[in-house]
Motif scaffolding. Structure first.
Motif, short mmCIF file in Angstrom:
data_model
loop_
_atom_site.label_atom_id
_atom_site.label_comp_id
_atom_site.label_asym_id
_atom_site.label_seq_id
_atom_site.Cartn_x
_atom_site.Cartn_y
_atom_site.Cartn_z
N TRP A 37 0.97 -1.26 -0.08
CA TRP A 37 0.09 -0.06 0.12
C TRP A 37 0.78 1.29 0.08
O TRP A 37 0.51 2.30 -0.74
CB TRP A 37 -0.87 0.07 1.29
CG TRP A 37 -2.14 -1.12 1.12
CD1 TRP A 37 -2.31 -2.10 1.70
CD2 TRP A 37 -3.00 -1.04 0.15
NE1 TRP A 37 -3.49 -2.68 1.07
CE2 TRP A 37 -4.01 -2.08 0.13
CE3 TRP A 37 -3.22 -0.06 -1.08
CZ2 TRP A 37 -4.92 -2.28 -0.90
CZ3 TRP A 37 -4.47 -0.31 -1.96
CH2 TRP A 37 -5.30 -1.27 -1.85
N TYR A 41 0.64 3.90 -3.03
CA TYR A 41 0.48 5.48 -2.37
C TYR A 41 1.61 6.45 -3.14
O TYR A 41 1.29 7.31 -3.65
CB TYR A 41 0.70 5.82 -1.02
CG TYR A 41 0.41 7.02 -0.43
CD1 TYR A 41 -1.02 7.74 -0.54
CD2 TYR A 41 1.24 7.86 -0.36
CE1 TYR A 41 -0.93 9.03 -0.12
CE2 TYR A 41 1.27 9.11 0.03
CZ TYR A 41 0.05 9.86 0.12
OH TYR A 41 0.06 11.21 0.35
N GLU A 44 0.80 6.81 -6.69
CA GLU A 44 -0.07 7.66 -7.12
C GLU A 44 0.33 9.06 -6.82
O GLU A 44 0.02 10.08 -7.46
CB GLU A 44 -1.28 7.44 -6.03
CG GLU A 44 -2.46 8.33 -6.27
CD GLU A 44 -2.98 8.31 -7.63
OE1 GLU A 44 -3.75 9.23 -8.16
OE2 GLU A 44 -3.00 7.23 -8.32
N LEU A 131 -7.52 5.90 -1.58
CA LEU A 131 -6.55 5.12 -0.90
C LEU A 131 -7.07 4.85 0.70
O LEU A 131 -6.39 3.70 1.02
CB LEU A 131 -5.16 5.95 -0.71
CG LEU A 131 -4.42 6.27 -2.15
CD1 LEU A 131 -3.52 7.24 -1.90
CD2 LEU A 131 -3.87 4.84 -2.62
#
Length: 167
Positions: A37, A41, A44, A131
Motif C-alpha cells: 500500500w 500510495y 499515485e 487510498l
C-alpha cells in the motif's frame, strides 16, 4: 506424576511456539501488505506530482501565448513579478477602457486558476478517499484472515484452557 507435569509443560510450550509462529506469520503478512500500500500510495503521489508539474508548464505556456497575443512582455507575467514591474504595467494603461480590459483579463485568469485549483483539490480528495478505502479494505481482509486463523488455532487446542493444563 512428575513426568506428566513435564509432558504438560512441553505440550504447553509447543502450543505457545505454534501460536507465536502464527502471529509472526500474521505480522509478516501485514507488513507486506503495508509495504504494498505504501508503494501504491507513492506511485499515485508521484503521478499527481507529475500531473501538477505538467499543468504548471501548460499554464506558463498559455500565459506566454496570451501575453504574446496581447503584446505584453512575458517577463511581467512570471510568478513573483517584481514590485517595480507592476507600476510600469499600470502606466501602460492610458484609458479607462484599457484598465477595464486589463481587469477583465485578470479576472478571467483568476477564475481559470481558481477552477484549476479546485480541480486539483478534488482530484487530491478523490485520491485520498480511494487510498483510505483501499487501506480499510486491506485491514478488514487482514482482520478476517486473523479471525479465521485464530478460530483454527483455538479448535486445535481443544476445550481445555491454559490454566486447566497446569492443574
Amino acid at each position: 506424576m512428575n513426568q506428566d507435569l513435564t509432558q504438560q509443560w512441553l505440550t504447553e510450550i509447543q502450543v505457545i511456539k505454534e501460536q507465536m509462529a502464527g502471529l509472526q506469520n500474521d505480522r509478516d503478512t501485514a507488513w507486506e501488505s503495508a509495504q504494498k500500500w505504501r508503494q501504491l500510495y507513492n506511485t499515485e503521489a508521484e503521478q499527481r506530482r507529475t500531473d501538477t508539474q505538467l499543468s504548471q508548464q501548460t499554464i506558463a505556456s498559455l500565459k506566454a501565448d496570451l501575453h504574446k497575443l496581447r503584446g505584453l512582455e512575458v517577463e511581467t507575467l512570471a510568478i513573483g513579478t517584481p514590485v517595480t514591474a507592476i507600476p510600469e504595467e499600470i502606466e501602460q494603461l492610458k484609458s479607462v477602457e484599457d484598465l477595464q480590459a486589463k481587469l477583465i483579463a485578470v479576472i478571467k485568469e483568476r477564475d481559470r486558476l481558481l477552477q484549476a485549483l479546485k480541480t486539483e483539490q478534488d482530484n487530491h480528495a478523490q485520491t485520498r478517499n480511494n487510498l483510505t478505502t483501499a487501506l480499510g479494505d486491506a485491514i478488514d481482509s487482514l482482520t478476517r484472515e486473523r479471525a479465521v486463523a485464530g478460530s483454527r488455532g483455538a479448535g486445535e487446542q481443544g476445550s481445555r484452557g491454559v490454566g486447566e493444563k497446569l492443574q
